[in-house]
Motif scaffolding. Sequence first.
Motif, PDB file in Angstrom:
ATOM      1  N   TYR A 150      -4.803  17.815  24.750  1.00 33.38           N
ATOM      2  CA  TYR A 150      -5.239  17.441  23.410  1.00 33.38           C
ATOM      3  C   TYR A 150      -5.330  15.918  23.317  1.00 33.38           C
ATOM      4  O   TYR A 150      -4.643  15.193  24.029  1.00 33.38           O
ATOM      5  CB  TYR A 150      -4.249  17.947  22.359  1.00 33.38           C
ATOM      6  N   ALA A 151      -6.164  15.442  22.385  1.00 34.62           N
ATOM      7  CA  ALA A 151      -6.265  13.997  22.173  1.00 34.62           C
ATOM      8  C   ALA A 151      -5.019  13.454  21.495  1.00 34.62           C
ATOM      9  O   ALA A 151      -4.593  12.326  21.770  1.00 34.62           O
ATOM     10  CB  ALA A 151      -7.508  13.677  21.331  1.00 34.62           C
ATOM     11  N   TRP A 152      -4.427  14.246  20.595  1.00 31.06           N
ATOM     12  CA  TRP A 152      -3.258  13.768  19.863  1.00 31.06           C
ATOM     13  C   TRP A 152      -2.001  13.806  20.759  1.00 31.06           C
ATOM     14  O   TRP A 152      -1.985  14.471  21.784  1.00 31.06           O
ATOM     15  CB  TRP A 152      -3.032  14.590  18.597  1.00 31.06           C
ATOM     16  N   GLY A 153      -0.988  13.053  20.327  1.00 34.49           N
ATOM     17  CA  GLY A 153       0.277  13.033  21.072  1.00 34.49           C
ATOM     18  C   GLY A 153       0.288  12.082  22.248  1.00 34.49           C
ATOM     19  O   GLY A 153       1.211  12.101  23.052  1.00 34.49           O
ATOM     20  N   LYS A 154      -0.734  11.216  22.331  1.00 34.07           N
ATOM     21  CA  LYS A 154      -0.851  10.305  23.472  1.00 34.07           C
ATOM     22  C   LYS A 154      -1.238   8.910  22.987  1.00 34.07           C
ATOM     23  O   LYS A 154      -2.014   8.765  22.046  1.00 34.07           O
ATOM     24  CB  LYS A 154      -1.891  10.823  24.468  1.00 34.07           C
ATOM     25  N   PHE A 155      -0.716   7.898  23.668  1.00 36.48           N
ATOM     26  CA  PHE A 155      -1.101   6.517  23.401  1.00 36.48           C
ATOM     27  C   PHE A 155      -2.066   6.068  24.494  1.00 36.48           C
ATOM     28  O   PHE A 155      -1.743   6.125  25.681  1.00 36.48           O
ATOM     29  CB  PHE A 155       0.127   5.605  23.394  1.00 36.48           C
TER      30      PHE A 155
END
Length: 319
Positions: A150-155
Amino acid sequence: MLISFIIPVYNSEKYLTQCLDSVFSQKFTDFECVVINDRSPGNCKNLVQDYAKERGVAIIYHENITNLGLGEARNVGVELASGKYLFFLDSDDYLVEDGLSEAVIAMLGADLELLICNHQIYEPHNNLIKTPFPNIEQSFLISKLSIPTYAWGKFFLREYWLKHDFRFESIYAEDLQLIPLVICLAKSVKISNQPLCIYRTNFLSLTHRFYPWQNIWYLLSSLHDKFVKSDLLDDESTVFLLSSFYNLTKVIGLGFHRYLFYKQFITLVSTIPQTKYFAEPLVNNSKRKKLQKIYASNGWYLFKPNTRYWKFLVTKIFR
């Protein structure tokens, strides 16, 4: 500015206040919040303006002229962002209280190209929060593509993102078409077992809608082309694609298109040499049928093609 939170909004205003609260309640404050109104039918603009005024916070607000879709809305957010790191946050999700801990901030200070954080899932129907990956760091060591893409949960380091000109397409599961490539191209990656993002199970969201299998076929085929173009199609990424193609069978109906898909699937299976992900064909002593073992997203499976009936049998096995 260290972090840019990019929050696209479409028909999810009822969750937006909780999402914004979770961001502005963090003890760490060196961030900006970019809200992209993707022509949502609700009253997003007034909600954001009232929130910013009542909380005394600054929010970068942008309203698209037309509905562009989640992927393009994220691209707009990237163009407006000025933080060192990009963090995509869906408006119906929210951050863990004090999730931006000193440990996470310290890792960002190491100039990583990518920091992947653990996450939790919120199930509204039973008011339950669970952690699907108790040790996401160990999962990443086993295979960098075994964790959620997923795109979210990552910097994402913004300089790294812009250098490779990464862009989302506004298609179903646009994360899957891009994020695996972003993960594999990154030279400096760290994993945090600390949950940061809480994903809300929402059966009215884009994720839970039905889409024609041709759309998903395009998604996976284009991801395959991206791997080839970047010279990243090794055993690990091929198995990841196989797993994704296997999951596609759940949405394919009967007919000639399914037969064509099976042919492509069998072709992909035959390209993988014997590795830790794939075993040489096994022999079923009862019928003398050749079986092949592949690693799908949730375990090892035996794969038995049957071209006479345009189908195949996949049986889960345990190791």
